[in-house]
Design a protein around this motif. Structure first.
Motif, PDB file in Angstrom:
ATOM      1  N   GLN A  79      -8.093   6.481 -10.294  1.00  0.00           N
ATOM      2  CA  GLN A  79      -8.757   7.219  -8.876  1.00  0.00           C
ATOM      3  C   GLN A  79     -10.154   7.370  -9.428  1.00  0.00           C
ATOM      4  O   GLN A  79     -10.962   7.422  -8.597  1.00  0.00           O
ATOM      5  CB  GLN A  79      -7.974   8.119  -8.405  1.00  0.00           C
ATOM      6  N   LEU A  90      -1.496  -0.836  -4.001  1.00  0.00           N
ATOM      7  CA  LEU A  90      -2.610   0.059  -4.158  1.00  0.00           C
ATOM      8  C   LEU A  90      -2.342   1.341  -3.223  1.00  0.00           C
ATOM      9  O   LEU A  90      -1.682   1.409  -2.196  1.00  0.00           O
ATOM     10  CB  LEU A  90      -3.952  -0.680  -3.475  1.00  0.00           C
ATOM     11  N   THR A 150     -11.419   1.384  -2.853  1.00  0.00           N
ATOM     12  CA  THR A 150     -12.429   1.179  -2.035  1.00  0.00           C
ATOM     13  C   THR A 150     -13.514   2.346  -1.724  1.00  0.00           C
ATOM     14  O   THR A 150     -14.395   2.545  -1.379  1.00  0.00           O
ATOM     15  CB  THR A 150     -12.298   0.852  -0.513  1.00  0.00           C
ATOM     16  N   GLN A 151     -13.022   3.566  -2.745  1.00  0.00           N
ATOM     17  CA  GLN A 151     -13.774   4.771  -2.739  1.00  0.00           C
ATOM     18  C   GLN A 151     -15.141   4.469  -3.401  1.00  0.00           C
ATOM     19  O   GLN A 151     -15.457   4.049  -4.359  1.00  0.00           O
ATOM     20  CB  GLN A 151     -13.216   5.911  -3.438  1.00  0.00           C
ATOM     21  N   LYS A 211     -11.443  -7.100   0.140  1.00  0.00           N
ATOM     22  CA  LYS A 211     -10.286  -7.499   0.591  1.00  0.00           C
ATOM     23  C   LYS A 211     -10.271  -8.950   0.183  1.00  0.00           C
ATOM     24  O   LYS A 211      -8.975  -9.505  -0.042  1.00  0.00           O
ATOM     25  CB  LYS A 211     -10.389  -7.379   2.034  1.00  0.00           C
ATOM     26  N   ASP A 236      -5.891   2.438  -7.626  1.00  0.00           N
ATOM     27  CA  ASP A 236      -5.900   3.930  -7.033  1.00  0.00           C
ATOM     28  C   ASP A 236      -7.325   4.054  -6.484  1.00  0.00           C
ATOM     29  O   ASP A 236      -8.262   4.404  -7.183  1.00  0.00           O
ATOM     30  CB  ASP A 236      -5.531   4.599  -8.050  1.00  0.00           C
ATOM     31  N   GLU A 237      -7.216   4.144  -5.159  1.00  0.00           N
ATOM     32  CA  GLU A 237      -8.411   4.212  -4.320  1.00  0.00           C
ATOM     33  C   GLU A 237      -9.462   3.725  -4.433  1.00  0.00           C
ATOM     34  O   GLU A 237     -10.718   3.834  -5.050  1.00  0.00           O
ATOM     35  CB  GLU A 237      -8.951   5.959  -4.328  1.00  0.00           C
ATOM     36  N   ALA A 247       0.643  -1.184   0.070  1.00  0.00           N
ATOM     37  CA  ALA A 247      -0.044  -0.015  -0.061  1.00  0.00           C
ATOM     38  C   ALA A 247       0.990   1.021   0.035  1.00  0.00           C
ATOM     39  O   ALA A 247       1.959   1.341   0.695  1.00  0.00           O
ATOM     40  CB  ALA A 247      -1.023  -0.034   1.181  1.00  0.00           C
ATOM     41  N   VAL A 253      -5.868  -0.416   4.728  1.00  0.00           N
ATOM     42  CA  VAL A 253      -4.447  -0.891   4.647  1.00  0.00           C
ATOM     43  C   VAL A 253      -3.731  -1.634   5.577  1.00  0.00           C
ATOM     44  O   VAL A 253      -3.035  -2.531   5.124  1.00  0.00           O
ATOM     45  CB  VAL A 253      -3.794   0.708   4.691  1.00  0.00           C
ATOM     46  N   GLU A 273      -4.722   3.990  -1.144  1.00  0.00           N
ATOM     47  CA  GLU A 273      -5.971   3.951  -0.251  1.00  0.00           C
ATOM     48  C   GLU A 273      -5.738   4.802   0.965  1.00  0.00           C
ATOM     49  O   GLU A 273      -4.837   4.899   1.853  1.00  0.00           O
ATOM     50  CB  GLU A 273      -5.779   2.260   0.052  1.00  0.00           C
ATOM     51  N   HIS A 274      -6.993   5.312   1.097  1.00  0.00           N
ATOM     52  CA  HIS A 274      -7.000   6.232   2.259  1.00  0.00           C
ATOM     53  C   HIS A 274      -7.705   5.455   3.389  1.00  0.00           C
ATOM     54  O   HIS A 274      -7.594   6.084   4.599  1.00  0.00           O
ATOM     55  CB  HIS A 274      -8.009   7.706   2.021  1.00  0.00           C
ATOM     56  N   ASN A 275      -8.408   4.768   3.081  1.00  0.00           N
ATOM     57  CA  ASN A 275      -8.893   3.880   4.056  1.00  0.00           C
ATOM     58  C   ASN A 275      -8.088   3.016   5.073  1.00  0.00           C
ATOM     59  O   ASN A 275      -7.579   2.118   4.521  1.00  0.00           O
ATOM     60  CB  ASN A 275     -10.192   2.933   3.652  1.00  0.00           C
TER      61      ASN A 275
END
Length: 235
Positions: free
Chosen positions: A87, A190, A164-165, A176, A161-162, A35, A198, A192-194
């Motif tokens: 993204q 990846l 799970t958004q 996952k 790129d992101e 990540a 991560v 990922e912001h979540n």
């Protein structure tokens, strides 16, 4: 130690006075889930765009599977086994879901078009929506369709790129499981912001800040890193 499928050295890309990526060294091990995290504006999307060939490298080098790909265009990197999902969703909105994936299957050279297309859709749970116009899918399902398009290429490296958004919590668990199912045959990188995703999914994490490498290590290493806490994790 696992062999490195991709390595970058001194990777740099500036836009005017903005140092989006500033001399980054990076190694990606074969078969891992890795990540990339960091604050907004850290250079994450620019960095993976350099790796995938969507943006040309200003200086530095990239090797993939032992070969120099620094100057290869994006389509040539796809042919080498690198697939990149965007993204912002990049689907063919007016085509059926099936056709979106079938185009990727055809590019991979499959002789079993329908079988491989439906198999890719089934992996992301969209096989029952094959005839639906892609642009009418919910945003989260459009992201899953894009992942199916990437998987249909049977890549050695899948860059997300992101991913799970826009996904519901129930869909994130399925995502996952999907990522875990493609390794070690496919290496996954990846953005990922979540952070729950991560920390649960990644075996190694790279942290970028202001276009530079801030830290790299296991999830435990990153949690314990004071510089990362100050820059990104909020203490």
């Amino acid at each position: 130690m696992a062999a490195m499928i991709l390595s970058a050295r001194g990777l740099t890309r500036h836009f005017g006075g903005l140092k989006a990526v500033d001399g980054v060294d990076f190694d990606l091990a074969q078969g891992e889930i890795h990540a990339i995290i960091g604050p907004n504006g850290a250079g994450k999307t620019t960095f993976v765009s350099l790796l995938s060939g969507r943006i040309p490298v200003q200086s530095g080098s990239i090797t993939f599977n032992g070969q120099d790909i620094t100057r290869l265009p994006a389509h040539a990197r796809v042919a080498r086994g690198i697939a990149y999902t965007f993204q912002i969703t990049a689907i063919y909105a007016r085509l059926p879901v099936y056709d979106n994936v079938a185009l990727a299957v055809q590019r991979q050279g499959s002789r079993a078009l329908r079988r491989d297309t439906m198999a890719a859709l089934a992996r992301v749970g969209l096989d029952d929506r094959a005839d639906q116009e892609a642009g009418t899918l919910a945003y989260g399902h459009q992201r899953l369709l894009e992942i199916a398009m990437g998987l249909a290429l049977k890549p050695r490296l899948l860059i997300l790129d992101e991913p799970t958004q826009g996904l519901a919590n129930s869909e994130i668990e399925g995502f996952k499981a999907l990522v875990r199912s493609v390794v070690p045959d496919t290496t996954v990188l990846l953005i990922e912001h979540n952070m729950d995703v991560v920390m649960d999914l990644a075996q190694r994490i790279t942290v970028l800040n202001f276009g530079r490498l801030l830290a790299q290590g296991t999830p435990a290493d990153i949690r314990a890193n004071g510089a990362v806490q100050a820059a990104y994790l909020g203490g």
